[in-house]
Design an enzyme around this catalytic site. Structure first.
Site, mmCIF file in Angstrom:
data_model
loop_
_atom_site.group_PDB
_atom_site.id
_atom_site.type_symbol
_atom_site.label_atom_id
_atom_site.label_comp_id
_atom_site.label_asym_id
_atom_site.label_seq_id
_atom_site.Cartn_x
_atom_site.Cartn_y
_atom_site.Cartn_z
ATOM 1 N N THR A 153 0.840 -1.199 0.000
ATOM 2 C CA THR A 153 0.000 0.000 0.000
ATOM 3 C C THR A 153 0.872 1.244 0.000
ATOM 4 O OG1 THR A 153 -1.653 -1.210 1.246
ATOM 5 C CG2 THR A 153 -1.845 1.197 1.257
ATOM 6 N N CYS B 286 25.480 7.759 6.088
ATOM 7 C CA CYS B 286 25.521 6.319 6.334
ATOM 8 C C CYS B 286 26.895 5.887 6.827
ATOM 9 C CB CYS B 286 25.210 5.557 5.057
ATOM 10 S SG CYS B 286 23.931 6.312 4.097
HETATM 11 C C1 PLP Z 1 23.750 9.605 -3.975
HETATM 12 C C2 PLP Z 1 22.855 8.931 -2.998
HETATM 13 N N1 PLP Z 1 22.184 7.834 -3.372
HETATM 14 C C3 PLP Z 1 21.373 7.172 -2.542
HETATM 15 C C4 PLP Z 1 21.199 7.597 -1.256
HETATM 16 C C5 PLP Z 1 20.287 6.813 -0.355
HETATM 17 O O1 PLP Z 1 19.177 7.597 -0.005
HETATM 18 P P1 PLP Z 1 18.142 6.995 1.038
HETATM 19 O O2 PLP Z 1 18.882 6.858 2.336
HETATM 20 O O3 PLP Z 1 17.042 8.003 1.107
HETATM 21 O O4 PLP Z 1 17.714 5.688 0.537
HETATM 22 C C6 PLP Z 1 21.888 8.714 -0.785
HETATM 23 C C7 PLP Z 1 21.784 9.162 0.612
HETATM 24 O O5 PLP Z 1 22.646 9.833 1.151
HETATM 25 C C8 PLP Z 1 22.721 9.405 -1.692
HETATM 26 O O6 PLP Z 1 23.386 10.498 -1.326
#
Ligand code: PLP
Length: 398
Positions: free
Chosen positions: A239, A328
């Protein structure tokens, strides 16, 4: 004063977006797939949101945009979909990407390598980008996909997407680009750039967290990542989060309309440059990858003799938020992989601080940040064993 300079990690939800989402929690809460009026009540704003998404990236009417949970899901969907369709069920076995992609690309590629897939990781030059000829040279008979980001999350460096798209089109190979850091910062036009698949995440352009999108060019089907119900035409079961989709649509509209992109390229850039120039007045500071071809809101600066984490700590004490790299990876004290890819020496690789602004950043905030940063660098260099106590960098020179 609180100063948020970590907008490449995430952004504040635009208050207008927040307001547009509110009715979908307690008032218009039907399931969009239900046949009654409660379900149908969600449709007008969902259609409007979808139209905004199409407009924001210049998708053609016949193309598809799948609503996902974030760019990580969009990236996984493309690469694993191509794996199933073209590698497991086809006669291809090769993917081309770059060495500076977000982990939501590289970790998937590394996983596929354990399954026997061959992956080429193109290197970047000292400016942090690569050229279309590298892609052309890497293409093989069995290449199933090219995946190159639109803009890098750490440096803001913009890749030559139109040229790479042209190379892929000529070779008849699908071209995916992760545009997570490009939307709302530079014009993104999937048709002009021959893009087959494109990923984005709402929270990077003042939309809510937990919702993203995957553009799929007409004629390119993908095996879904999530099987289940028939939502999204069977391309992504589950959903849909209506409030988030509505918020993402409006956020896309607000971030990509011409005057917004103009503001980004003038005012946000002016403040970024002001901050950057002030830091560069300090000795032995350098913009990683140089100043050309960057998103207007981002600067990644190496400050010799100052550990990135120590800078973050000092700035945090003064209520300034920045980053040493992608969110991250920021709890991981390994040297930043993007900086390593640039061939920076290992000290430089540990001394990068990323500042990323947004349309909500003010001049007063930048003035305050400059003062705090200069003081922090002075203090940290004074106590740095690798900087202050070498004759070359005597404290009095700081
Ligand atoms: C270039 C890029 N791709 C993908 C992502 C992943 O984004 P999300 O954490 O919203 O999945 C990020 C997050 O920093 C990003 O900078």
């Amino acid at each position: 004063m609180e100063v948020y300079l970590d907008n490449n990690a995430t952004t504040m939800v635009d208050p207008e977006v927040f307001k547009a989402m509110e009715p979908f929690f307690c008032t218009i809460y039907g399931n969009p797939n239900s046949l009654h009026k409660f379900g149908a009540g969600t449709h007008p704003k969902m259609v409007e949101a979808l139209n905004y998404l199409y407009e924001g990236i210049n998708a053609a009417d016949e193309d598809d945009i799948i609503i996902t949970a974030n760019a990580t899901e969009s990236n996984n969907t493309v690469i694993k979909g191509v794996w199933v369709d073209k590698i497991l069920n086809g006669n291809k076995n090769h993917i081309i990407t770059s060495e500076v992609e977000h982990p939501s690309i590289t970790a998937v590629c590394k996983f596929l390598e354990t399954q026997g897939v061959s992956v080429t990781y193109l290197t970047v030059n000292e400016e942090g980008i690569l050229d279309a000829q590298q892609v052309k040279d890497a293409i093989r008979e069995d290449t199933a996909l090219v995946s190159i980001m639109w803009a890098n999350n750490e440096t803001g460096k913009i890749f030559p997407i139109a040229e790479i798209g042209a190379v892929c089109k000529e070779a008849g190979i699908p071209f995916h680009t992760d545009a997570t850091q490009a939307i709302g910062k530079v014009p993104v036009n999937v048709q002009a750039c021959n893009v087959t698949y494109l990923s984005f995440s709402a929270h990077k352009f003042h939309g809510p967290k937990g919702v993203g999108g995957l553009y799929v060019q007409k004629g390119y089907e993908l095996t879904p990542l999530l099987h289940g119900g028939e939502q999204m035409g069977g391309h992504r079961a589950g959903t849909v989060d209506v409030a988030s989709m509505v918020g993402m649509g409006l956020a896309m509209h607000l971030a990509t309309k011409p005057e917004a992109l103009e503001f980004e390229n003038t005012e946000v850039k002016r403040l970024r440059d002001k901050l950057e120039d002030a830091i560069l007045e300090l000795p032995e500071t350098v913009v990683i990858g140089g100043k050309d071809n960057r998103t207007p809101n981002t600067t990644l600066i190496s400050i010799r003799g100052v550990e990135g984490e120590s800078m973050l700590w000092d700035m945090n004490q003064k209520t300034i938020g920045a980053s040493t790299g992608s969110a991250c990876a920021s709890e991981d004290l390994e040297a930043n992989p993007v900086m390593n890819a640039f061939g920076s020496d290992s000290e430089l690789a540990h001394t990068g601080v990323r500042f990323s602004l947004s349309r909500f950043t003010t001049e007063e905030q930048i003035d305050y940040a400059i003062e705090v940063i200069k003081n922090a660098v002075k203090r940290l260099r004074t106590i740095s064993s690798s900087y202050a106590y070498t004759p070359k960098h005597h404290v009095s020179e700081l």
